[in-house]
Design a protein around this motif. Structure first.
Motif, mmCIF file in Angstrom:
data_model
loop_
_atom_site.group_PDB
_atom_site.id
_atom_site.type_symbol
_atom_site.label_atom_id
_atom_site.label_comp_id
_atom_site.label_asym_id
_atom_site.label_seq_id
_atom_site.Cartn_x
_atom_site.Cartn_y
_atom_site.Cartn_z
ATOM 1 N N TYR A 249 -51.249 -16.672 0.341
ATOM 2 C CA TYR A 249 -51.989 -17.076 1.218
ATOM 3 C C TYR A 249 -51.078 -17.983 2.559
ATOM 4 O O TYR A 249 -50.158 -18.586 2.201
ATOM 5 C CB TYR A 249 -52.919 -18.218 0.682
ATOM 6 C CG TYR A 249 -53.704 -17.542 -0.353
ATOM 7 C CD1 TYR A 249 -54.979 -17.155 -0.207
ATOM 8 C CD2 TYR A 249 -53.362 -17.987 -1.807
ATOM 9 C CE1 TYR A 249 -55.616 -16.537 -1.506
ATOM 10 C CE2 TYR A 249 -53.901 -17.410 -2.646
ATOM 11 C CZ TYR A 249 -55.283 -16.684 -2.677
ATOM 12 O OH TYR A 249 -55.779 -16.244 -3.902
ATOM 13 N N ARG B 163 -64.110 -14.698 2.900
ATOM 14 C CA ARG B 163 -64.274 -13.811 1.662
ATOM 15 C C ARG B 163 -65.439 -14.194 0.843
ATOM 16 O O ARG B 163 -65.614 -15.438 0.575
ATOM 17 C CB ARG B 163 -63.204 -13.508 0.972
ATOM 18 C CG ARG B 163 -62.113 -12.495 1.230
ATOM 19 C CD ARG B 163 -60.917 -12.473 0.863
ATOM 20 N NE ARG B 163 -60.786 -12.636 -0.852
ATOM 21 C CZ ARG B 163 -60.675 -11.574 -1.703
ATOM 22 N NH1 ARG B 163 -60.279 -10.420 -1.224
ATOM 23 N NH2 ARG B 163 -60.692 -11.927 -2.901
ATOM 24 N N GLU C 76 -55.708 -17.881 4.630
ATOM 25 C CA GLU C 76 -55.756 -16.313 4.982
ATOM 26 C C GLU C 76 -55.212 -15.561 3.815
ATOM 27 O O GLU C 76 -53.833 -15.805 3.498
ATOM 28 C CB GLU C 76 -55.326 -16.081 6.094
ATOM 29 C CG GLU C 76 -55.131 -14.506 6.822
ATOM 30 C CD GLU C 76 -56.369 -13.999 6.954
ATOM 31 O OE1 GLU C 76 -56.384 -13.002 7.327
ATOM 32 O OE2 GLU C 76 -57.518 -14.689 7.124
ATOM 33 N N THR D 80 -59.934 -16.642 3.426
ATOM 34 C CA THR D 80 -60.466 -15.719 4.684
ATOM 35 C C THR D 80 -59.484 -14.526 4.526
ATOM 36 O O THR D 80 -58.440 -14.381 3.882
ATOM 37 C CB THR D 80 -60.087 -16.398 5.846
ATOM 38 O OG1 THR D 80 -58.790 -16.777 6.263
ATOM 39 C CG2 THR D 80 -61.000 -17.639 5.885
ATOM 40 N N LYS D 81 -60.000 -13.471 5.159
ATOM 41 C CA LYS D 81 -59.536 -12.310 5.166
ATOM 42 C C LYS D 81 -59.697 -11.896 6.832
ATOM 43 O O LYS D 81 -60.693 -11.584 7.049
ATOM 44 C CB LYS D 81 -60.009 -11.265 3.967
ATOM 45 C CG LYS D 81 -59.173 -9.739 4.383
ATOM 46 C CD LYS D 81 -57.749 -9.838 4.028
ATOM 47 C CE LYS D 81 -57.101 -8.756 4.102
ATOM 48 N NZ LYS D 81 -55.380 -8.491 3.829
ATOM 49 N N ASP D 82 -58.691 -11.465 7.411
ATOM 50 C CA ASP D 82 -58.788 -11.067 8.774
ATOM 51 C C ASP D 82 -59.488 -11.981 9.633
ATOM 52 O O ASP D 82 -60.261 -11.665 10.434
ATOM 53 C CB ASP D 82 -59.328 -9.616 9.119
ATOM 54 C CG ASP D 82 -58.312 -8.677 8.254
ATOM 55 O OD1 ASP D 82 -57.384 -8.805 8.652
ATOM 56 O OD2 ASP D 82 -58.945 -7.698 7.724
ATOM 57 N N GLY D 83 -59.428 -13.385 9.110
ATOM 58 C CA GLY D 83 -60.288 -14.531 9.852
ATOM 59 C C GLY D 83 -61.607 -14.654 9.304
ATOM 60 O O GLY D 83 -62.331 -15.805 9.839
ATOM 61 N N VAL E 278 -52.996 -12.906 2.405
ATOM 62 C CA VAL E 278 -51.753 -12.036 2.794
ATOM 63 C C VAL E 278 -51.065 -11.601 1.677
ATOM 64 O O VAL E 278 -51.245 -12.145 0.529
ATOM 65 C CB VAL E 278 -50.768 -12.925 3.618
ATOM 66 C CG1 VAL E 278 -51.503 -13.545 4.880
ATOM 67 C CG2 VAL E 278 -50.115 -14.135 2.839
#
Length: 396
Positions: A138, A169, A132, A163-166, A134
């Motif tokens: 990550y 990407r 994820e 991933t971004k916001d679950g 951040v």
């Protein structure tokens, strides 16, 4: 019998010290094959000795104190160790080639991970983890199979889907972003899952991380990032460089099988004639054909590697060149398996006993052929390129 040295690797080359070290250590490695097999991992003291000899640093950039070897030399080093013991050759292959990441990282980060001369690294490129995005890096969770040699590693890498916001990407429609992220061994849980038919001593169990933070400078993509070091070695197709050692391990195992059958044939006698099996036509034919198969596969591999490296020096590696390189890898690995099969069969009942190195060669080679980089499916992609048909060549 020994295989000829590649003309691309002159004996006077200063980089040949790695091959000299591999040859020096090979008898000791061979003497510990049973121990390695029984332990299901490379013993820590042997791994340390190999590391101190520089055998895990074959592709480290010169700026970081590595030799950045010619790829044909890398093949010879790994082949020599695999001839002594397949599991040792495999562990050195994984550690040495995974360290290519040093050329893709910021120099300060690369020095942290790869600067110590005795550091061993490893990991799994398959993107079975999730990272994820951040601030600053990550948050990573994942579990990876086939983490060969991980018990002796200071750093491990795992492939992830970003991933971004679950949500994954996407770098383009239908293609998620994948990266390699690096973790210190303290952040990794190793699971003892390696109860395998062959390459038993590689310790290729699972590795796992759970919700750990990885800074952005400890990540890279072999698909979208460019190497930060100017060197023809890193201008090779990235996955071509990463997979370079697989055929080398296979060829070393096959050469060991020929060695073992040749020695056995001088000793084992037919109960009917009292003559050694070296006088049997079937054994003679098997050895002759296998010798031709092995040398031809090796010659194609070295020739293709040299051709691709020359193209890389001019940054002219074409899609066809990438396909031909992978063809040489797959062909060498699968040819080596056929050679081992012939030697195993020619030995008759003697080859099935645990005391026979031939049974280990047989088991080891048939695990090596299962690697995705040289699996039969690679031939479909390669054939598509050679035929001019549409093909996804990202992993070539």
């Amino acid at each position: 019998m020994t295989l000829p040295t590649s003309p691309a690797v002159p004996p006077s080359s200063p980089d040949s010290s790695a091959l000299a070290e591999a040859r020096r250590l090979a008898p000791r490695v061979a003497a510990r094959s049973e121990e390695i097999e029984a332990a299901r991992r490379l013993p820590a003291d042997l791994a340390r000795e190999l590391a101190e000899a520089g055998l895990f640093r074959l592709v480290i950039p010169k700026a970081l104190g590595g030799p950045s070897l010619h790829p044909a030399q890398i093949i010879e080093v790994i082949e020599t160790l695999a001839r002594a013991d397949g599991s040792t050759g495999w562990c050195v292959m994984i550690g040495a080639l995974t360290a290519m990441s040093a050329a893709w990282m910021p120099e300060a980060t690369a020095r942290t991970l790869f600067g110590a001369p005795d550091t061993i690294v490893g990991g799994v490129a398959a993107p079975t983890g999730r990272a994820e995005l951040v601030e600053g890096g990550y948050r990573v969770t994942g579990r990876w199979s086939w983490a060969s040699g991980s018990q002796n590693c200071r750093w491990l890498t795992g492939g992830v889907v970003v991933t971004k916001d679950g949500a994954p990407r996407m770098i383009r429609e239908g293609i998620p972003e994948t990266r390699l992220l690096w973790f210190p061994i303290e952040d990794v849980t190793l699971h003892d899952t390696w109860h395998a038919s062959g390459l038993c001593g590689t310790g290729s169990g699972d590795m796992e991380v759970r919700d750990i933070f990885v800074p952005a400078d400890r990540s890279l993509s072999l698909l979208t990032d460019r190497p930060r070091v100017e060197d023809p070695l890193y201008a090779l197709p990235p996955f071509g460089l990463l997979a370079l050692g697989i055929p080398a391990v296979a060829l070393g195992i096959a050469r060991r099988a020929v060695d073992e059958l040749t020695a056995l044939a001088q000793q084992k006698k037919s109960p009917l004639t009292g003559r050694t099996i070296a006088t049997r036509g079937a054994v003679q034919e098997a050895v002759a054909e296998s010798e031709g198969t092995l040398r031809a596969a090796r010659a194609l591999l070295i020739d293709t590697v040299n051709t691709t490296f020359e193209a890389a020096t001019h940054k002219e590696v074409t899609p066809r060149g990438r396909a031909e390189l992978r063809l040489a890898y797959t062909h060498a690995t699968r040819s080596a398996a056929r050679v081992v099969d012939r030697m195993y069969e020619a030995a008759g009942g003697a080859s099935v006993y645990r005391s026979s190195p031939l049974q280990r060669c047989f088991r080891d080679i048939h695990v090596a052929t299962q690697h995705a980089m040289v699996a039969p499916a690679t031939l479909e992609t390669i054939g598509s390129v050679l035929l001019g048909a549409e093909a996804n060549t990202a992993m070539l």
